[in-house]
Design an enzyme around this catalytic site. Structure first.
Site, short mmCIF file in Angstrom:
data_model
loop_
_atom_site.label_atom_id
_atom_site.label_comp_id
_atom_site.label_asym_id
_atom_site.label_seq_id
_atom_site.Cartn_x
_atom_site.Cartn_y
_atom_site.Cartn_z
CG HIS A 16 -3.92 0.42 4.68
ND1 HIS A 16 -3.52 -0.41 3.76
CD2 HIS A 16 -5.14 0.99 4.13
CE1 HIS A 16 -4.04 -0.24 2.71
NE2 HIS A 16 -5.11 0.70 2.99
CB CYS A 46 -1.19 -0.09 1.18
SG CYS A 46 -0.13 -0.10 2.71
#
Length: 431
Positions: free
Chosen positions: A381, A101
């Site tokens: 994330h 990510c």
């Protein structure tokens, strides 16, 4: 129930039943279904006598008959893929290939820069610039191809080739723990990719010529250093690709953090007192310094403090005196243009700059935000939030893009465990 025949133009409609207990509009409605002439336009001529079997005459113009569409309805999913991309209004997402990510969010934010995409399109597969190593060349080609896939696909893209070339050029992104690729720092990925492109996108390989990345993203820091002992002053220059927003207990807004950042650049150059100013370009990258090395836990810890940032950033106060002088006329033109919208009279003089020449104003508009959710740089994330040409914002959460409101973007300023801004990308407002 009596029946009649009705003559209209060249047609005759026999055997029409008339219910004399109903008002005339009912009969006229019957004729409307047969002829298409609305009741209010109908004139019916009747000869004297009993209606039974009588022939009536009707005068009136029918409504235009609605033609059936030449083509039936076409659903978005049935369009060719290149047309689906246009209908969708934003580019595709990127599959997460295992803790990637950090890479996906970096690519989506940089993909929002059309001038960068244009430079990459001009980059040749076969021609490598002088002094450019093969790994840098391959990474540039992979970036170009990935951007092309994002623009041409409505389905998520798997950036496998880009990931492989990134890891070959920068092995730190191939680190594993228990045979699993580790999460990496998005700012490191951003910095390394921008540096690589600054080496490869030169006059030998792209148009427009020379130093494309520096022209787009470069920032020149100029430190005026005064020596207390000798009384002499000197200028020290440094080129960077991002400004640092340093976060401390007294920093609540981006402007305050930038001041701290410029001060730290000066202290790094010299312990003597002085002032650091900057020269800006078309895009301005700001990194929030949210991570620091924590010895107790032996990892990068995160500063969760809320730091607000604006949709419109004015860096005039940070600019060098020379640049401020250049900005004054364009800034006045910008104010005059804003005043004209409200019918106010212009105050500034007409600029003597060349026609169609872009002029910086020192004002920048937010176009992309890279956020981090979590407590450590090596976990959590990363997500990219990108403004589209039509003004709407898209949250690129790997392969799942979704539309967001502008007020949601300003809520990414930190203060908790939600997504918080780590990198902001601003675009210059020119006139």
């Amino acid at each position: 129930m009596p029946t009649v025949s009705v003559k209209w133009q060249k047609e005759t409609f026999p055997g029409i039943e008339i219910d004399t207990s109903q008002p005339p509009v009912v009969f006229k409605t019957q004729l409307y279904t047969l002829t298409g002439v609305p009741p209010e336009r109908q004139k019916i001529m009747v000869k004297g006598g009993i209606l039974k079997g009588q022939k009536l005459m009707m005068i009136g113009t029918a409504d235009e008959i609605v033609k059936a569409p030449e083509k039936g309805p076409v659903f978005v999913e049935d369009l060719p893929e290149e047309e689906q991309v246009v209908a969708l209004g934003h580019s595709a997402g990127l599959y997460n290939l295992g803790n990637t990510c950090y890479m996906n969010s970096t690519l989506q934010c940089l993909h929002s820069v059309p001038e960068l995409k244009s430079a990459l399109l001009s980059y040749s597969d076969n021609v490598r610039g002088n002094g450019v190593d093969q790994a840098s060349h391959n990474l540039t080609v992979a970036t170009r191809n990935t951007f092309g896939e994002l623009d041409q696909s409505v389905r998520p893209v798997a950036p496998l080739l880009f990931l492989q070339t990134l890891r070959k050029k920068y092995p730190q992104f191939a680190q594993q723990q228990n045979n699993v690729y580790m999460q990496q720092d998005a700012e490191e990925c951003w910095t390394q990719l921008v540096y690589t492109l600054s080496q490869t996108l030169t006059s030998e390989t792209s148009e427009p010529p020379a130093g494309q990345m520096k022209e787009l993203f470069g920032i020149d820091l100029v430190s005026r250093v005064h020596c207390a002992e000798s009384g002499e002053e000197s200028l020290e220059r440094e080129s960077v690709y991002s400004l640092k927003c340093h976060i401390s207990h007294d920093v609540n807004h981006l402007h305050e953090g930038l001041k701290h950042g410029l001060k730290s650049e000066l202290e790094k150059a010299s312990p003597s007192l002085g002032r650091t100013a900057l020269y800006t370009r078309e895009y301005l990258t700001v990194q929030f310094v949210r991570f620091f090395w924590k010895r107790e836990s032996n990892q990068k810890a995160k500063i969760l403090r809320k730091v607000d940032y604006p949709l419109e950033l004015d860096v005039y106060d940070f600019c060098s005196d020379e640049l401020k002088q250049k900005l004054q006329a364009p800034r006045q033109m910008l104010r005059d243009a804003e005043n004209a919208k409200f019918g106010l009279k212009a105050q500034g003089k007409a600029s003597s700059s060349k026609e169609n020449e872009k002029q910086l104003t020192g004002i920048y508009d937010l176009i992309a935000v890279l956020t981090h959710k979590g407590r450590s740089a090596d976990s959590g994330h990363y997500v990219g939030w990108v403004k589209q040409d039509d003004g709407k914002w898209i949250e690129f959460d790997d392969d799942n893009p979704s539309i967001r409101k502008e007020e949601e973007i300003l809520k990414l300023s930190g203060g908790g465990d939600w997504h918080m801004a780590y990198i902001c990308l601003y675009k210059a407002r020119v006139i």
